[in-house]
Design a protein around this motif. Structure first.
Motif, PDB file in Angstrom:
ATOM      1  N   UNK A  48      89.973  55.360 -13.795  1.00 25.91           N
ATOM      2  CA  UNK A  48      90.642  54.690 -12.914  1.00 25.91           C
ATOM      3  C   UNK A  48      89.380  54.316 -11.727  1.00 25.91           C
ATOM      4  N   UNK A  49      88.539  55.050 -11.563  1.00 24.77           N
ATOM      5  CA  UNK A  49      87.368  54.746 -10.668  1.00 24.77           C
ATOM      6  C   UNK A  49      86.868  53.856 -11.101  1.00 24.77           C
ATOM      7  N   UNK A  50      86.181  53.466 -12.376  1.00 23.74           N
ATOM      8  CA  UNK A  50      85.360  52.711 -13.123  1.00 23.74           C
ATOM      9  C   UNK A  50      86.137  51.237 -12.901  1.00 23.74           C
ATOM     10  N   UNK A  51      87.535  51.345 -12.924  1.00 18.48           N
ATOM     11  CA  UNK A  51      88.275  50.136 -12.871  1.00 18.48           C
ATOM     12  C   UNK A  51      88.258  49.653 -11.629  1.00 18.48           C
ATOM     13  N   UNK A  52      88.424  50.595 -10.523  1.00 21.95           N
ATOM     14  CA  UNK A  52      88.547  49.932  -9.229  1.00 21.95           C
ATOM     15  C   UNK A  52      87.195  49.464  -8.531  1.00 21.95           C
ATOM     16  N   UNK A  53      86.299  50.086  -8.898  1.00 21.86           N
ATOM     17  CA  UNK A  53      84.802  49.714  -8.536  1.00 21.86           C
ATOM     18  C   UNK A  53      84.517  48.284  -9.153  1.00 21.86           C
ATOM     19  N   UNK A  54      84.933  48.069 -10.355  1.00 23.20           N
ATOM     20  CA  UNK A  54      84.465  46.933 -11.201  1.00 23.20           C
ATOM     21  C   UNK A  54      85.524  45.614 -10.383  1.00 23.20           C
TER      22      UNK A  54
END
Length: 504
Positions: A154-160
């Motif tokens: 989820x962190x990868x997604x939100x940062x992207x």
């Protein structure tokens, strides 16, 4: 009589000191001659009697140019001289690499080598050796368990998503985007949130955050130091303008790390049971609470060294890999279309990439691996021999530095057909891996392989999937990258592409 005894004593002391000095000089010269004779066994480009090959290395693409010329001569192992004092042996074939990389030989903490980054990264996992390295590796391994990595998606997604919003603004202006800096902030954002639970909005501080500026500046300064033999001496370098700037940037990085570590320790003191209520422990949690079998934890300096090492290896290298991948997609529109079609099939118009999606994105993974091969993120890794090694039938003595030229090996025509071409099909075999396990080693291999390689690959897959799903990437016909080998492979002219929103 007293003066006579004193004079005799002084003469004896001076004589002893001279004998020790001569013995030291003789020992140094004997070792130097041994290393020089070993280096002369290997081919090299024409060199100056004093400067060695430094003039060649000062060219715009420096060591890459040297490497290409040696590969054209079909040299699988070769020498490069950093003045007449510092010969380096470089290996570019997996058969020769295998013996060295499977050993536990330490990093070279002598000039020119990893000693240059010691004031920055300290004795962390990258530079430590022996029992200390074994202990720290064992203590840190739980931070990279798949259950923990899964929670980062989820962190990868939100940062992207935040990065995509920045790219979207650029597409509205219809301009060419230099992607390296936005990627640097996005990967730093991910590293801080995943490893340190740092919540400050890093991506909104672009052009202002001191950490990224410091890391980039240090990379430039280290590249300059490598080709200036007079700056190999620490005390001379400290007196120079570059040396003062280098240590100033180290201080900026250390203060940033120390502030985060201190805040976490204060929180733990105020709430000792905090760890029990956390669903997942981040990298810093594990560092702060890790204990060996004797109940001894890491000191504050050891924690900072590991944080600085992980932050650099986890954000700067990944940002460069992602930037080159985007350029590869722009330069190879047919391959980009193949990736996009795969994304449409796997994601089914979902914009959130899940853990289960990662194993289904086979073509994206192949393109990412091929991009990292073609634009080798970490071009060279080195070892300092603790015992004599035989390489290509030639004996290299102990205490000599031997480097694995990953860039050369990834471009070796004896290993890869058409090595300068972007061909993801190389990685689309049934097992998705090269036949020789040492012909493709972007994350090193053996006992000192990169502990965070799965973290990095998962992060890059998520980021590239979301970006290619959202944008059509094309090349700027007026632009040509100029790769330069620093600690990572950068481009002297930036890495620029055109982005156009896809019609959905």
């Amino acid at each position: 009589m007293l003066f006579f005894v004193w004079d005799q004593l002084m003469v004896s002391i001076v004589t002893l000191l001279l004998v020790l000095l001569l013995h030291s000089i003789f020992g140094w010269y004997k070792k130097f001659a041994e290393c020089k004779n070993a280096a002369l066994q290997f081919p090299c480009l024409p060199k100056h009697w004093f400067w060695g090959n430094l003039e060649e290395l000062r060219s715009p693409d420096g060591f890459l140019s040297y490497t290409r010329k040696m590969m054209e001569r079909q040299c699988q192992t070769f020498c490069c001289w950093f003045s007449f004092l510092y010969p380096g042996i470089y290996i570019a074939h997996p058969d020769a690499v295998k013996t060295l990389i499977r050993s536990a030989e330490p990093k070279p903490m002598v000039a020119p080598g990893y000693v240059f980054v010691y004031p920055w990264l300290g004795n962390g996992l990258l530079l430590s050796t022996g029992k200390k390295w074994e202990r720290n590796r064992r203590l840190l391994t739980p931070a990279f368990h798949f259950d923990i990595l899964k929670s980062y998606i989820p962190i990868y997604n939100s940062a992207t998503d935040k990065l995509i919003s920045k790219f979207s603004a650029a597409t509205e202006e219809n301009c060419v985007v230099d992607v390296i800096r936005p990627f640097s902030f996005a990967t730093l954002d991910i590293m801080l949130r995943c490893s340190l639970s740092y919540t400050e909005d890093i991506q909104d501080k672009e052009n202002h955050h001191p950490y990224v500026t410091a890391v980039t500046t240090i990379g430039d300064l280290l590249a300059k130091r490598l080709v200036n033999v007079f700056h190999y001496s620490d005390w001379i370098y400290r007196l120079s303008a570059d040396g003062r700037k280098f240590h100033e940037m180290c201080k900026v990085i250390h203060e940033f790390s120390d502030s985060i570590i201190h805040a976490r320790q204060e929180t733990l003191k105020a709430n000792p049971d905090m760890m029990k209520g956390k669903k997942r422990l981040d990298f810093l949690d594990i560092l702060v609470t890790a204990r060996d079998s004797d109940g001894v934890g890491l000191s504050n300096l050891e924690i900072r060294n590991e944080v600085d090492t992980f932050m650099f290896e986890g954000h700067d290298t990944t940002a460069c890999s992602l930037s080159w991948m985007l350029y590869a997609m722009a330069a190879n529109p047919d391959e980009q279309e193949n990736v996009y079609n795969e994304l449409q099939n796997v994601l089914q118009n979902r914009t959130e990439v899940t853990w289960d999606d990662l194993s289904e994105l086979r073509y994206l993974t192949a393109c990412l691996k091929e991009s990292i091969r073609l634009f080798t993120t970490v071009p060279i890794i080195s070892r300092r021999l603790t015992r004599p090694f035989e390489i290509d039938g030639k004996v290299i003595p102990a205490e000599m530095t031997v480097s694995i030229n990953i860039y050369a090996m990834h471009h070796n025509p004896d290993i890869w057909s058409e090595p300068e071409e972007f061909r993801p099909s190389r990685f689309l075999s049934d097992d998705q891996s090269p036949k020789n396990p040492y012909m493709y080693i972007p994350f090193s291999a053996g006992p000192r392989n990169c502990i965070g390689q799965n973290f990095a690959m998962h992060e890059m897959k998520v980021m590239m999937a979301k970006i290619i799903q959202r944008f059509e990437i094309s090349a700027d016909p007026t632009y040509q990258p100029e790769p330069i080998p620093e600690m990572v492979l950068r481009s002297r002219t930036g890495i620029r592409v055109k982005l156009k929103r896809r019609k959905r």
